[in-house]
Design a protein around this motif. Structure first.
Motif, PDB file in Angstrom:
ATOM      1  N   TYR A 147      42.607  48.685  36.190  1.00  0.00           N
ATOM      2  CA  TYR A 147      43.556  49.329  37.007  1.00  0.00           C
ATOM      3  C   TYR A 147      43.230  51.003  36.871  1.00  0.00           C
ATOM      4  CZ  TYR A 147      47.099  50.550  40.354  1.00  0.00           C
ATOM      5  OH  TYR A 147      47.769  51.199  41.400  1.00  0.00           O
ATOM      6  N   VAL A 148      43.358  51.427  35.856  1.00  0.00           N
ATOM      7  CA  VAL A 148      43.287  52.908  35.566  1.00  0.00           C
ATOM      8  C   VAL A 148      42.159  53.443  35.767  1.00  0.00           C
ATOM      9  CG1 VAL A 148      44.133  54.617  33.977  1.00  0.00           C
ATOM     10  CG2 VAL A 148      45.469  52.727  34.243  1.00  0.00           C
ATOM     11  N   GLY A 149      41.184  52.841  34.884  1.00  0.00           N
ATOM     12  CA  GLY A 149      39.863  53.560  34.617  1.00  0.00           C
ATOM     13  C   GLY A 149      39.052  52.916  35.888  1.00  0.00           C
ATOM     14  N   GLY A 150      39.194  51.959  36.631  1.00  0.00           N
ATOM     15  CA  GLY A 150      38.046  51.472  37.567  1.00  0.00           C
ATOM     16  C   GLY A 150      37.116  50.754  37.064  1.00  0.00           C
ATOM     17  N   TYR A 151      37.385  50.149  35.771  1.00  0.00           N
ATOM     18  CA  TYR A 151      36.072  49.548  35.224  1.00  0.00           C
ATOM     19  C   TYR A 151      36.006  48.270  35.700  1.00  0.00           C
ATOM     20  CZ  TYR A 151      35.972  53.144  31.526  1.00  0.00           C
ATOM     21  OH  TYR A 151      35.862  54.134  30.847  1.00  0.00           O
ATOM     22  N   SER A 152      34.485  47.656  35.622  1.00  0.00           N
ATOM     23  CA  SER A 152      34.401  46.166  36.196  1.00  0.00           C
ATOM     24  C   SER A 152      34.375  45.322  35.183  1.00  0.00           C
ATOM     25  CB  SER A 152      32.897  46.367  36.960  1.00  0.00           C
ATOM     26  OG  SER A 152      32.054  46.605  35.890  1.00  0.00           O
ATOM     27  N   HIS A 153      34.533  44.051  35.426  1.00  0.00           N
ATOM     28  CA  HIS A 153      34.422  43.062  34.268  1.00  0.00           C
ATOM     29  C   HIS A 153      33.483  43.222  33.450  1.00  0.00           C
ATOM     30  CE1 HIS A 153      36.771  39.875  36.919  1.00  0.00           C
ATOM     31  NE2 HIS A 153      37.543  39.987  35.857  1.00  0.00           N
ATOM     32  N   GLY A 174      46.107  37.330  31.443  1.00  0.00           N
ATOM     33  CA  GLY A 174      47.107  38.389  31.068  1.00  0.00           C
ATOM     34  C   GLY A 174      47.767  38.791  32.608  1.00  0.00           C
ATOM     35  N   LEU A 175      46.867  38.787  33.544  1.00  0.00           N
ATOM     36  CA  LEU A 175      47.581  39.030  34.888  1.00  0.00           C
ATOM     37  C   LEU A 175      48.768  37.917  35.238  1.00  0.00           C
ATOM     38  CD1 LEU A 175      44.476  40.171  36.805  1.00  0.00           C
ATOM     39  CD2 LEU A 175      46.509  41.665  36.381  1.00  0.00           C
ATOM     40  N   ALA A 176      48.223  36.764  35.066  1.00  0.00           N
ATOM     41  CA  ALA A 176      49.235  35.612  35.114  1.00  0.00           C
ATOM     42  C   ALA A 176      50.474  35.720  34.262  1.00  0.00           C
ATOM     43  CB  ALA A 176      48.598  34.313  34.897  1.00  0.00           C
ATOM     44  N   SER A 177      50.316  36.132  33.194  1.00  0.00           N
ATOM     45  CA  SER A 177      51.547  36.103  32.226  1.00  0.00           C
ATOM     46  C   SER A 177      52.361  37.627  32.803  1.00  0.00           C
ATOM     47  CB  SER A 177      51.201  36.744  30.744  1.00  0.00           C
ATOM     48  OG  SER A 177      50.407  35.877  30.445  1.00  0.00           O
ATOM     49  N   LEU A 178      51.732  38.686  33.439  1.00  0.00           N
ATOM     50  CA  LEU A 178      52.334  39.873  34.015  1.00  0.00           C
ATOM     51  C   LEU A 178      53.136  39.262  35.114  1.00  0.00           C
ATOM     52  CD1 LEU A 178      52.311  42.487  33.004  1.00  0.00           C
ATOM     53  CD2 LEU A 178      50.468  42.932  34.665  1.00  0.00           C
ATOM     54  N   ARG A 179      52.441  38.530  36.094  1.00  0.00           N
ATOM     55  CA  ARG A 179      53.246  38.315  37.191  1.00  0.00           C
ATOM     56  C   ARG A 179      54.280  37.323  36.898  1.00  0.00           C
ATOM     57  NH1 ARG A 179      48.175  37.036  39.063  1.00  0.00           N
ATOM     58  NH2 ARG A 179      48.262  34.815  38.391  1.00  0.00           N
TER      59      ARG A 179
ATOM     60  N   SER B   3      39.959  28.956  48.789  1.00  0.00           N
ATOM     61  CA  SER B   3      39.885  27.482  48.758  1.00  0.00           C
ATOM     62  C   SER B   3      41.347  26.697  48.150  1.00  0.00           C
ATOM     63  CB  SER B   3      38.813  27.006  47.783  1.00  0.00           C
ATOM     64  OG  SER B   3      38.749  27.523  46.548  1.00  0.00           O
ATOM     65  N   ASP B   4      41.815  27.430  47.067  1.00  0.00           N
ATOM     66  CA  ASP B   4      43.035  26.824  46.716  1.00  0.00           C
ATOM     67  C   ASP B   4      44.398  27.821  46.914  1.00  0.00           C
ATOM     68  OD1 ASP B   4      45.002  25.764  45.035  1.00  0.00           O
ATOM     69  OD2 ASP B   4      43.608  24.985  43.673  1.00  0.00           O
ATOM     70  N   ARG B   5      45.135  27.544  47.645  1.00  0.00           N
ATOM     71  CA  ARG B   5      46.349  28.231  47.923  1.00  0.00           C
ATOM     72  C   ARG B   5      47.049  28.777  46.718  1.00  0.00           C
ATOM     73  NH1 ARG B   5      45.486  30.301  52.590  1.00  0.00           N
ATOM     74  NH2 ARG B   5      47.831  30.676  52.621  1.00  0.00           N
ATOM     75  N   LYS B   6      46.849  27.972  45.741  1.00  0.00           N
ATOM     76  CA  LYS B   6      47.776  28.559  44.470  1.00  0.00           C
ATOM     77  C   LYS B   6      46.967  29.640  43.730  1.00  0.00           C
ATOM     78  CE  LYS B   6      46.519  24.851  40.898  1.00  0.00           C
ATOM     79  NZ  LYS B   6      45.234  25.133  40.995  1.00  0.00           N
ATOM     80  N   ASP B   7      45.870  29.908  44.116  1.00  0.00           N
ATOM     81  CA  ASP B   7      44.865  30.869  43.437  1.00  0.00           C
ATOM     82  C   ASP B   7      45.304  32.215  44.116  1.00  0.00           C
ATOM     83  OD1 ASP B   7      43.747  29.256  41.821  1.00  0.00           O
ATOM     84  OD2 ASP B   7      41.984  28.997  43.115  1.00  0.00           O
ATOM     85  N   ILE B   8      46.193  32.191  45.174  1.00  0.00           N
ATOM     86  CA  ILE B   8      46.363  33.389  45.939  1.00  0.00           C
ATOM     87  C   ILE B   8      46.761  34.600  44.992  1.00  0.00           C
ATOM     88  CG2 ILE B   8      47.800  34.501  47.740  1.00  0.00           C
ATOM     89  CD1 ILE B   8      46.993  32.100  49.543  1.00  0.00           C
ATOM     90  N   PRO B   9      47.776  34.429  44.443  1.00  0.00           N
ATOM     91  CA  PRO B   9      48.477  35.832  43.642  1.00  0.00           C
ATOM     92  C   PRO B   9      47.339  36.115  42.586  1.00  0.00           C
ATOM     93  CG  PRO B   9      49.817  33.952  43.516  1.00  0.00           C
ATOM     94  CD  PRO B   9      48.818  33.332  44.164  1.00  0.00           C
ATOM     95  N   ALA B  10      46.630  35.364  42.017  1.00  0.00           N
ATOM     96  CA  ALA B  10      45.555  35.496  40.979  1.00  0.00           C
ATOM     97  C   ALA B  10      44.359  36.554  41.877  1.00  0.00           C
ATOM     98  CB  ALA B  10      44.927  34.433  40.318  1.00  0.00           C
ATOM     99  N   ILE B  11      44.037  36.115  42.931  1.00  0.00           N
ATOM    100  CA  ILE B  11      42.772  36.733  43.478  1.00  0.00           C
ATOM    101  C   ILE B  11      43.411  38.033  44.050  1.00  0.00           C
ATOM    102  CG2 ILE B  11      41.578  36.631  45.632  1.00  0.00           C
ATOM    103  CD1 ILE B  11      41.007  33.720  45.161  1.00  0.00           C
ATOM    104  N   ALA B  12      44.643  38.054  44.507  1.00  0.00           N
ATOM    105  CA  ALA B  12      45.353  39.254  45.060  1.00  0.00           C
ATOM    106  C   ALA B  12      45.250  40.445  43.899  1.00  0.00           C
ATOM    107  CB  ALA B  12      46.622  39.151  45.684  1.00  0.00           C
ATOM    108  N   ASP B  13      45.548  39.826  42.618  1.00  0.00           N
ATOM    109  CA  ASP B  13      45.751  40.865  41.740  1.00  0.00           C
ATOM    110  C   ASP B  13      43.998  41.221  41.233  1.00  0.00           C
ATOM    111  OD1 ASP B  13      48.354  41.006  41.092  1.00  0.00           O
ATOM    112  OD2 ASP B  13      48.441  39.553  39.191  1.00  0.00           O
ATOM    113  N   VAL B  42      48.813  40.793  48.208  1.00  0.00           N
ATOM    114  CA  VAL B  42      48.265  42.143  47.801  1.00  0.00           C
ATOM    115  C   VAL B  42      49.123  43.056  47.870  1.00  0.00           C
ATOM    116  CG1 VAL B  42      46.664  43.691  49.055  1.00  0.00           C
ATOM    117  CG2 VAL B  42      45.807  41.144  48.847  1.00  0.00           C
ATOM    118  N   ALA B  43      50.177  43.047  48.967  1.00  0.00           N
ATOM    119  CA  ALA B  43      51.430  43.905  49.182  1.00  0.00           C
ATOM    120  C   ALA B  43      52.179  44.041  47.560  1.00  0.00           C
ATOM    121  CB  ALA B  43      52.255  43.638  50.079  1.00  0.00           C
ATOM    122  N   ALA B  44      52.443  42.851  47.253  1.00  0.00           N
ATOM    123  CA  ALA B  44      53.612  42.758  45.994  1.00  0.00           C
ATOM    124  C   ALA B  44      52.470  43.188  44.995  1.00  0.00           C
ATOM    125  CB  ALA B  44      53.723  41.243  45.658  1.00  0.00           C
ATOM    126  N   SER B  45      51.310  42.930  44.770  1.00  0.00           N
ATOM    127  CA  SER B  45      50.296  43.490  43.566  1.00  0.00           C
ATOM    128  C   SER B  45      50.316  44.896  43.554  1.00  0.00           C
ATOM    129  CB  SER B  45      48.947  42.720  43.655  1.00  0.00           C
ATOM    130  OG  SER B  45      48.339  43.106  42.519  1.00  0.00           O
TER     131      SER B  45
END
Lengths: 183, 233
Positions: A147-153, A174-179, B3-13, B42-45
């Motif tokens: 996010y900050v540095g714009g680095y790719s995977h 990490g993103l899932a835990s953050l959400r 393909s999978d609706r439950k992936d939406i928040p992950a893909i948006a992030d 996407v907006a929330a992320s």
């Protein structure tokens, strides 16, 4: 930042831009440009490129203001996303290693510090700060590098010296835990 | 498409963090226009991560940057939107979101009529390609067999060592596929590779690549125009 217009003002400014009011765009520039140039520079590194990014972004804000709707998130988030996307495209189109290879070596360490500084600079009471703090160090670092540095995977995997697949899955988790933490 | 609706928040992030590749990000931006749940994610992320940008040390910005911006601004041109029929319009936001498709539809009619009335084979899909400012730049007709046709509707500034390359995204798994290079700047018939039958909403775009085409087989240059396919009725 001393004065930050409430998001509502930015909403109104975008509506005025869509009507053709250049003063409204100027008002957005006055409030946000200093931050936006800094955000772009954190990604593209060079000040001249960062200004180019912000210049193009303001032209896009002007031409696309009519598309902004509150269901696209906050007006500020929408404006920053335009700048971020421009900066990332510039980086990806030209290839980070080529554009900035001469300064890359010099700035690599600064950049790493800057990435972590972004987390430390968050407001002490911020939920994002707390939730990032709850992550494993390497996952936090991966997310901040992106996010900050714009680095790719690939760049993150290389710099953290872990396999690409591992970098991807750590960041995803990490993103899932953050959400979850911020929900 | 996701393909999978439950992936939406992950893909948006991942999109908001800039981790999707070029084709995936373009597809997501296109999908988002028709998928409220994806747009909301996407907006929330964006708003979740925004504090990392807001807390940055501001740069010193002088007025010359504003002068350069001001010098490149064009007066706002309101797209000619057809008025919604009274009484049927309880979705103004949705209506505005489709402003671009409304222009596109007009062009499909105008351009489509001009050449489809004179021939027997119908394209499977037609895609109107617009640039960042929403201006129509080209139309692609994909016949789904080995052939597609691109009609250029504007001039492009193509340096000698560059060429325009045409792309489509048959599916997220497949990634972007080249439909061919345009020799000079003119309408052209493209001998496309054998691909799944084009579908409604499939992404088409043209990019500026080095002469001979993209060295990686994926789009690398700036996008000149893009658009989503529609099925001719």
């Amino acid at each position: 930042m001393l004065i930050s217009p409430v998001s509502d003002d930015l909403d109104k400014a975008l509506v005025a831009c869509a009507r053709g009011d250049q003063m409204a765009l100027r008002a957005i520039f006055e409030c946000e440009a200093a931050h936006l140039v800094a955000v772009a520079q954190r990604i593209v590194r060079r000040r001249d490129l960062a200004e180019e990014v912000v210049q193009e972004a303001f032209i896009r804000i002007w031409t696309h203001a009519h598309q902004y709707q509150p269901d696209r998130g906050s007006a500020r988030g929408w404006i920053y996303a335009i700048v971020r996307n421009r900066a990332l495209n510039l980086l990806r189109d030209s290839g980070r290693e080529h554009t900035v290879e001469e300064v890359e070596a010099l700035q690599e360490r600064d950049q790493a510090d800057e990435v972590m500084a972004a987390w430390h600079r968050l407001d002490r009471n911020s939920r994002l700060r707390e939730c990032l703090g709850a992550l494993d160090e390497i996952r936090r670092r991966g997310i901040l590098m992106a996010y900050v540095g714009g680095y790719s995977h690939g760049e993150i995997a290389g710099r953290l010296q872990i396999p690409l697949g591992t970098a991807k899955s750590w960041i995803r988790r990490g993103l899932a835990s953050l959400r979850e933490c911020m929900a | 498409m996701i393909s999978d609706r439950k992936d939406i928040p992950a893909i948006a992030d991942e999109y908001v963090l800039g981790l999707l590749d070029h084709g995936e990000a373009a597809q997501l931006e296109a999908d988002m226009e028709e998928d409220k749940e994806l747009m909301a994610a996407v907006a929330a992320s964006r708003d979740r991560f925004l504090p990392l940008d807001m807390s940055i040390e501001p740069a010193a910005v002088n007025d010359s940057l504003w002068s350069r911006i001001e010098a490149s601004l064009q007066p706002q041109v309101k797209p000619a939107q057809p008025s919604p029929p009274p009484g049927l319009n309880d979705n103004r936001a949705g209506w505005r979101l489709t402003a671009i498709s409304a222009i596109a539809a007009t062009v499909i009619l105008a351009v489509g009529l001009a050449f489809s009335l004179m021939r027997t084979t119908e394209p499977v899909v037609v895609a109107v390609l617009v640039d960042e400012a929403g201006e129509v730049r080209a139309v692609i007709e994909d016949f789904g067999s080995q052939q597609a046709v691109i009609k250029m509707l504007a001039d492009f500034d193509v340096p000698d060592d560059k060429t325009i390359q045409v792309w489509t995204l048959p599916s997220r798994d497949m990634g972007p596929v080249s439909l061919g290079l345009i020799d000079g700047i003119r309408s052209a018939r493209l001998d496309r590779p054998s691909l799944p039958l084009p579908r409604n909403g499939q992404l088409y775009e043209i990019t500026l690549e080095q002469a001979g085409g993209s060295p990686t087989g994926r789009p690398t240059g700036p996008i000149l125009a893009k658009g989503l396919a529609k099925l001719p009725r």
